[in-house]
Design a protein around this motif. Structure first.
Motif, mmCIF file in Angstrom:
data_model
loop_
_atom_site.group_PDB
_atom_site.id
_atom_site.type_symbol
_atom_site.label_atom_id
_atom_site.label_comp_id
_atom_site.label_asym_id
_atom_site.label_seq_id
_atom_site.Cartn_x
_atom_site.Cartn_y
_atom_site.Cartn_z
ATOM 1 N N VAL A 79 40.054 36.598 30.999
ATOM 2 C CA VAL A 79 38.960 35.777 30.456
ATOM 3 C C VAL A 79 39.493 34.889 29.341
ATOM 4 N N LYS A 80 40.320 35.461 28.468
ATOM 5 C CA LYS A 80 40.910 34.662 27.377
ATOM 6 C C LYS A 80 41.865 33.608 27.919
ATOM 7 N N ALA A 81 42.590 33.949 28.984
ATOM 8 C CA ALA A 81 43.559 33.006 29.555
ATOM 9 C C ALA A 81 42.867 31.777 30.119
ATOM 10 N N LEU A 82 41.663 31.954 30.653
ATOM 11 C CA LEU A 82 40.913 30.791 31.134
ATOM 12 C C LEU A 82 40.445 29.911 29.974
ATOM 13 N N GLY A 83 40.326 30.489 28.782
ATOM 14 C CA GLY A 83 39.940 29.692 27.620
ATOM 15 C C GLY A 83 38.565 30.014 27.080
ATOM 16 N N PHE A 84 37.966 31.105 27.532
ATOM 17 C CA PHE A 84 36.631 31.461 27.046
ATOM 18 C C PHE A 84 36.720 32.171 25.717
ATOM 19 N N ARG A 85 35.753 31.850 24.830
ATOM 20 C CA ARG A 85 35.658 32.526 23.541
ATOM 21 C C ARG A 85 34.316 33.201 23.351
ATOM 22 N N LYS A 86 33.280 32.712 24.037
ATOM 23 C CA LYS A 86 31.957 33.314 23.866
ATOM 24 C C LYS A 86 31.140 33.171 25.140
ATOM 25 N N LEU A 87 30.058 33.922 25.213
ATOM 26 C CA LEU A 87 29.180 33.884 26.378
ATOM 27 C C LEU A 87 28.493 32.522 26.508
ATOM 28 N N GLN A 88 28.146 32.169 27.708
ATOM 29 C CA GLN A 88 27.475 30.908 28.052
ATOM 30 C C GLN A 88 28.323 29.689 27.731
ATOM 31 N N GLN A 89 29.601 29.872 27.474
ATOM 32 C CA GLN A 89 30.493 28.737 27.240
ATOM 33 C C GLN A 89 30.901 28.160 28.589
ATOM 34 N N THR A 90 30.949 26.855 28.686
ATOM 35 C CA THR A 90 31.344 26.173 29.917
ATOM 36 C C THR A 90 32.653 25.442 29.675
ATOM 37 N N ILE A 91 33.583 25.625 30.613
ATOM 38 C CA ILE A 91 34.871 24.937 30.528
ATOM 39 C C ILE A 91 35.173 24.282 31.867
ATOM 40 N N PHE A 92 36.089 23.332 31.852
ATOM 41 C CA PHE A 92 36.519 22.652 33.067
ATOM 42 C C PHE A 92 38.002 22.910 33.263
ATOM 43 N N ARG A 93 38.382 23.301 34.457
ATOM 44 C CA ARG A 93 39.774 23.558 34.804
ATOM 45 C C ARG A 93 40.098 22.867 36.117
ATOM 46 N N PRO A 94 41.336 22.370 36.287
ATOM 47 C CA PRO A 94 41.705 21.717 37.549
ATOM 48 C C PRO A 94 41.727 22.720 38.702
ATOM 49 N N GLN A 95 41.492 22.214 39.898
ATOM 50 C CA GLN A 95 41.498 23.084 41.082
ATOM 51 C C GLN A 95 42.940 23.319 41.518
ATOM 52 N N THR A 96 43.522 24.352 40.945
ATOM 53 C CA THR A 96 44.884 24.750 41.297
ATOM 54 C C THR A 96 44.851 26.198 41.760
ATOM 55 N N PRO A 97 45.865 26.628 42.508
ATOM 56 C CA PRO A 97 45.853 28.005 43.027
ATOM 57 C C PRO A 97 45.818 29.074 41.937
ATOM 58 N N ASP A 98 46.504 28.843 40.810
ATOM 59 C CA ASP A 98 46.499 29.872 39.772
ATOM 60 C C ASP A 98 45.135 30.012 39.112
ATOM 61 N N VAL A 99 44.438 28.899 38.899
ATOM 62 C CA VAL A 99 43.093 28.964 38.328
ATOM 63 C C VAL A 99 42.137 29.617 39.331
ATOM 64 N N ALA A 100 42.270 29.272 40.607
ATOM 65 C CA ALA A 100 41.412 29.857 41.636
ATOM 66 C C ALA A 100 41.618 31.372 41.727
ATOM 67 N N GLY A 101 42.861 31.811 41.605
ATOM 68 C CA GLY A 101 43.142 33.240 41.642
ATOM 69 C C GLY A 101 42.535 33.974 40.457
ATOM 70 N N THR A 102 42.604 33.355 39.284
ATOM 71 C CA THR A 102 42.007 33.969 38.097
ATOM 72 C C THR A 102 40.492 34.029 38.234
ATOM 73 N N ILE A 103 39.895 32.993 38.807
ATOM 74 C CA ILE A 103 38.442 32.992 39.024
ATOM 75 C C ILE A 103 38.056 34.109 39.983
ATOM 76 N N LEU A 104 38.843 34.326 41.023
ATOM 77 C CA LEU A 104 38.537 35.405 41.969
ATOM 78 C C LEU A 104 38.603 36.776 41.305
ATOM 79 N N LYS A 105 39.512 36.955 40.345
ATOM 80 C CA LYS A 105 39.580 38.226 39.617
ATOM 81 C C LYS A 105 38.310 38.472 38.823
ATOM 82 N N LEU A 106 37.710 37.387 38.322
ATOM 83 C CA LEU A 106 36.571 37.492 37.405
ATOM 84 C C LEU A 106 35.260 37.053 38.036
ATOM 85 N N LYS A 107 35.164 37.084 39.357
ATOM 86 C CA LYS A 107 34.011 36.494 40.040
ATOM 87 C C LYS A 107 32.670 37.096 39.631
ATOM 88 N N GLU A 108 32.655 38.356 39.160
ATOM 89 C CA GLU A 108 31.403 38.980 38.747
ATOM 90 C C GLU A 108 30.936 38.491 37.380
#
Length: 139
Positions: A79-108
């Motif tokens: 969660v920290k690696a994606l750049g989140f610091r608090k709840l309801q925070q919205t960030i933008f990340r490029p569509q790359t395989p490493d970001v997609a893999g991290t999103i799949l880990k945290l899908k819930e």
């Protein structure tokens, strides 16, 4: 007794030192890149050989909707690696395989949307205030 130890040391030492070969850093990096290149698909090899920079197809708009408190430390680090610091925070990340893999880990924990361009979700107002009406007073 000491003669036996020195004899054993002379026999073993050359084997140990000869089996461990430390490569220079540049050579090590080159071999690592060759091994990685070996597993790429044909299309990916064409892109690497041409030297083009890969542009992302779009961006992920990611919102953290659940807290990682009480979860495994690896999950919290993701969660920290994606750049989140608090709840309801919205960030933008490029569509790359490493970001997609991290999103799949945290899908819930996340809400994800595909967008073409990243944009700011809020625009900050200028400091201070502006008087719209004076109600008969001259300012």
């Amino acid at each position: 007794m000491n003669a036996t130890r020195t004899l054993l040391a002379e026999r073993i030492a050359p084997r140990v030192t000869s089996s461990v070969q430390k490569l220079p850093e540049q050579e090590y990096a080159r071999q690592k890149a060759q091994n990685a290149y070996k597993w790429l698909s044909k299309d990916a090899k064409k892109v690497v050989d041409s030297g083009e920079k890969i542009q992302p197809a779009g961006f992920f708009k990611i919102t953290l909707i659940r807290s990682p408190i009480g979860l495994h430390p690896k999950t919290r680090r993701a969660v920290k690696a994606l750049g989140f610091r608090k709840l309801q925070q919205t960030i933008f990340r490029p569509q790359t395989p490493d970001v997609a893999g991290t999103i799949l880990k945290l899908k819930e924990l996340l809400k994800v949307h595909n967008v073409k361009q990243p944009h700011e979700t809020r625009v900050k107002a200028a400091r201070g205030f502006v008087v719209e009406r004076s109600h008969g007073f001259n300012y």
